[in-house]
Design an enzyme around this catalytic site. Structure first.
Site, PDB file in Angstrom:
ATOM      1  CB  CYS A   1      -0.979   0.028   1.238  1.00  0.00           C
ATOM      2  SG  CYS A   1      -2.273  -1.367   1.112  1.00  0.00           S
ATOM      3  CG  ASN A   2       3.398   2.255   3.127  1.00  0.00           C
ATOM      4  OD1 ASN A   2       2.484   2.967   3.537  1.00  0.00           O
ATOM      5  ND2 ASN A   2       3.915   1.116   4.269  1.00  0.00           N
TER       6      ASN A   2
END
Length: 224
Positions: free
Chosen positions: A91-92
């Site tokens: 996600c990052n």
């Protein structure tokens, strides 16, 4: 390098146990099982699609300010990206790719928000760690994610694994539901109709940010 190429490289290193990662094969197998079962559930196929009406939402940003989808749509199209949380490395990397594409979105008059179930403190951490210049909104209990058809409950065996890894979702999110959203991106037109939808139950797979550009149309400065 494309976003997916970066994700694939990270996944290969992670699953090979290359430093700084040292994860037993049994952990990888459990994660694969959970992903396979989520795919087989058909939940992604039942999520909202292009042509559907997008649910309206009002959620708090990382500083506690209320952000309304109606207000954002009043100024142009809206990109909504759902992600699992600051604890998820995939996600990052996804957030960083969206940040890199932000000038292209703004050039087309679009706003971008990312939504996760995490609390405000972890949203601030997402912004800080990834150098983001767009709002992160908190979705308590994944209620907005559910309205888009994205919410799922982790199976008991995956909850046990997360607990053993000290990945405490109730602490990250401020609720004990043990639910997450499937990663997803939507482009919503000013008429609240979804123009683009990409939902994937495999959290290691993400579309390229540029894939949304056709749904946003041309830059207002160049539209004749």
């Amino acid at each position: 390098m494309s976003l997916q190429a970066k994700l694939d490289a990270f996944k290969a290193d992670f699953e090979a146990g290359k430093p700084p990662y040292s994860v037993p094969r049994s952990v990888i197998d459990v994660m694969h099982r959970a992903t396979s079962e989520l795919i087989a559930s058909g939940l992604a196929e039942r999520a909202l699609k292009a042509g559907d009406a997008a649910p309206a939402f009002t959620l708090a940003d990382a500083n506690g300010r209320k952000v309304s989808s109606a207000d954002l749509l009043a100024t142009g199209p809206l990109i909504v990206s759902f992600y699992r949380g600051v604890w998820c490395p995939y996600c990052n990397m996804d957030l960083q790719a969206l940040q890199a594409a932000l000038p292209m979105f703004r050039d087309r008059g679009a706003s971008l928000v990312a939504i996760s179930p995490q609390n405000a403190a972890n949203s601030r951490k997402s912004i800080r760690n990834n150098n983001l210049d767009f709002p992160i909104l908190s979705d308590p209990g994944n209620e907005t994610a559910a309205a888009f058809g994205l919410r799922f409950k982790l199976p008991d065996y995956l909850i046990e694994l997360y607990q053993s890894l000290r990945n405490d979702l109730p602490a990250f999110n401020g609720d004990a539901s043990w639910t997450l959203p499937m990663p997803a991106r939507f482009v919503i037109g000013q008429d609240s109709v979804i123009r683009y939808a990409e939902v994937n139950p495999d959290y290691t797979r993400r579309p390229e940010p540029e894939d949304m550009l056709p749904a946003l149309g041309r830059s207002p400065a160049h539209a004749a």
